[in-house]
Scaffold this active site. Structure first.
Site, PDB file in Angstrom:
ATOM      1  CE  LYS A 145       3.337  18.762  69.012  1.00  0.00           C
ATOM      2  NZ  LYS A 145       4.262  18.822  67.926  1.00  0.00           N
TER       3      LYS A 145
ATOM      4  NE  ARG B 249      28.008  18.871  62.168  1.00  0.00           N
ATOM      5  CZ  ARG B 249      28.996  18.404  61.387  1.00  0.00           C
ATOM      6  NH1 ARG B 249      28.774  17.373  60.592  1.00  0.00           N
ATOM      7  NH2 ARG B 249      30.188  18.962  61.408  1.00  0.00           N
TER       8      ARG B 249
ATOM      9  CE1 TYR C  32       1.937  21.928  63.387  1.00  0.00           C
ATOM     10  CE2 TYR C  32       3.863  21.247  62.131  1.00  0.00           C
ATOM     11  CZ  TYR C  32       3.264  22.086  63.049  1.00  0.00           C
ATOM     12  OH  TYR C  32       3.998  23.077  63.633  1.00  0.00           O
TER      13      TYR C  32
ATOM     14  CG  ASP D 220       3.153  13.236  61.346  1.00  0.00           C
ATOM     15  OD1 ASP D 220       3.195  12.737  62.487  1.00  0.00           O
ATOM     16  OD2 ASP D 220       3.376  14.437  61.126  1.00  0.00           O
TER      17      ASP D 220
HETATM   18  C1  LIG Z   1       1.351  15.846  63.469  1.00  0.00           C
HETATM   19  C2  LIG Z   1       2.552  16.715  63.597  1.00  0.00           C
HETATM   20  N1  LIG Z   1       3.631  16.449  62.832  1.00  0.00           N
HETATM   21  C3  LIG Z   1       4.744  17.203  62.913  1.00  0.00           C
HETATM   22  C4  LIG Z   1       4.824  18.288  63.764  1.00  0.00           C
HETATM   23  C5  LIG Z   1       6.077  19.123  63.819  1.00  0.00           C
HETATM   24  O1  LIG Z   1       6.815  18.800  64.947  1.00  0.00           O
HETATM   25  P1  LIG Z   1       7.751  19.834  65.780  1.00  0.00           P
HETATM   26  O2  LIG Z   1       6.859  20.909  66.319  1.00  0.00           O
HETATM   27  O3  LIG Z   1       8.374  18.967  66.815  1.00  0.00           O
HETATM   28  O4  LIG Z   1       8.735  20.390  64.801  1.00  0.00           O
HETATM   29  C6  LIG Z   1       3.732  18.583  64.581  1.00  0.00           C
HETATM   30  C7  LIG Z   1       3.786  19.741  65.505  1.00  0.00           C
HETATM   31  O5  LIG Z   1       2.793  20.164  66.049  1.00  0.00           O
HETATM   32  C8  LIG Z   1       2.570  17.780  64.490  1.00  0.00           C
HETATM   33  O6  LIG Z   1       1.473  18.022  65.241  1.00  0.00           O
END
Ligand SMILES: Cc1ncc(COP(=O)(O)O)c(C=O)c1O
Length: 390
Positions: free
Chosen positions: A209, A58, A111, A184
């Protein structure tokens, strides 16, 4: 737990860093691909005698270190921290930086899960959230003047409406107001956009992604050059434990090695798809920053090295959009994005169902495409046939 190649690697170009940073061959066997370290614990040379700092899975794992070194390098940062998901990464960052009474100023079409995390998980612990159109600098300045925010949370291009926000301008506004500026960077990936170089303090990724890139691993990352902040996030990574497992870390590492060429192809295909859709009479609107008609096109051209692989479109109404979402054959109807295969999603009922009825709700007539790296002609033919069938 530092990577001996990191210092010399820092001078290299993006594609070279993506392939090599943190990926030195195994010193004992010469294996060109570093092994996946599955061990949950590490032998000690006497009590406290750790080899390269590794003690327990961890707190550290060599495969995770390799990924974290690679991610830091490709974002031009000092520190990369990898997590079990994008939201786990966001959670660690938010809890490392916020206390009860603090507020996050969030873009109004980020998101949906980011909003849900702050409003519904951190909200009951006394953290507030306000939303603003981040592409409107006057609105952001007014919101910051009204009440200070601890974090200014920017997502550009945004999910799913591809709004573009001016990172450099927002970094100035945020810093003048004493806020930590977080970007982000999931949609662009560091191959197309480097927020830290534009003045942001922290970059967040859903590595699920484009960084993973093959729809076969869930993960997240926090990237920063702020030593004190990295220390706090690393403590939470260790203390709460939402780390990426070794196999997940390795898959993400392998994905990143081809990021530069994948993003180039995603961008080319998305551009062709967007231009096809823009000329189609069943399509009411196309959201793609590469189109000259997109309101954020000039800013995107300035701060990005390509416009990315996501294209959203609006149909005449919700039922038509739903039908399109269920009518393609090469585009697979599925959540997520950023893989080599093309996906299509109906945000109102899928990825963004959690923000229905809120300020972040996605219009019901919108469909989001994640344009893959297949042949552009095949993708266009698939959409053409689906639109003709409506
Ligand atoms: C722009 C964006 N940020 C964060 C996330 C969250 O990521 P995760 O699904 O890997 O937890 C997503 C998920 O679709 C996203 O599209």
């Amino acid at each position: 737990m530092t990577d001996p190649t990191a210092a010399s690697a820092a001078a290299r170009g993006f594609a070279s860093l993506a392939v090599h940073a943190g990926q030195q061959f195994d010193p004992t066997t010469g294996a060109v691909i570093p092994p996946i370290h599955l061990s949950s614990t590490y032998a000690q040379d006497g009590i406290g005698g750790l080899r390269n700092g590794y003690e327990y899975g961890r707190s550290g794992n060599p495969t995770r270190t390799a990924l974290e070194t690679q991610i830091a390098a490709i974002e031009g940062a000092t520190h990369g921290l990898s997590f079990a998901s994008g939201l786990a990464a966001e959670d660690a960052l938010l809890r490392a930086t916020l206390k009860p009474g603090d507020e996050v100023l969030l873009g109004n079409d980020v998101y949906g899960g980011t909003h849900r995390l702050i409003a519904r998980v951190l909200g009951p612990w006394g953290v507030g959230v306000r939303v603003v159109d981040m592409s409107d600098l006057d609105a952001v300045a007014a919101a910051l003047a009204k009440r200070p925010a601890t974090i200014l949370w920017v997502e550009t291009p945004s999910n799913p409406l591809l709004k573009i926000s001016d990172i450099a301008a927002l970094a100035c506004l945020g810093h003048d107001a004493g806020a930590l500026v977080v970007v982000d960077n999931t949609f662009a990936s560091p191959a197309l956009q480097q927020p830290l170089a534009l003045g942001a303090d922290v970059v967040v990724h859903s590595t699920t992604k484009y960084l993973g890139g093959h729809s076969d691993v869930v993960g997240g990352a926090i990237v920063t050059s702020d030593d004190a902040l990295a220390e706090k996030v690393r403590f939470l990574q260790f203390a709460a434990g939402a780390v990426s497992g070794p196999l997940d870390a390795w898959l993400t590492t392998r994905g990143i090695k081809t990021l530069a060429i994948r993003m180039q192809r995603h961008s080319e295909n998305a551009d062709a798809v967007a231009r096809f859709l823009a000329g189609h009479d069943r399509v009411a609107e196309v959201y793609y920053p590469g189109l000259e008609s997109h309101p954020g096109h000039e800013i995107a051209a300035r701060q990005m090295r390509g416009f990315g692989g996501i294209v959203s479109l609006a149909l005449a109404d919700g039922p038509t959009a739903r039908r399109l979402a269920e009518s393609t054959s090469l585009f697979t109807l599925a959540e997520s994005l950023g893989g080599v295969e093309s996906l299509l999603n109906y945000p109102d009922e899928m990825t963004h169902a959690s923000v229905r009825g809120t300020e972040l709700a996605v219009p019901v007539e919108v469909v989001r495409l994640s344009v893959g790296i297949e042949d552009a002609d095949d993708l266009i033919a698939d959409l053409d046939a689906a639109l003709a069938s409506l």
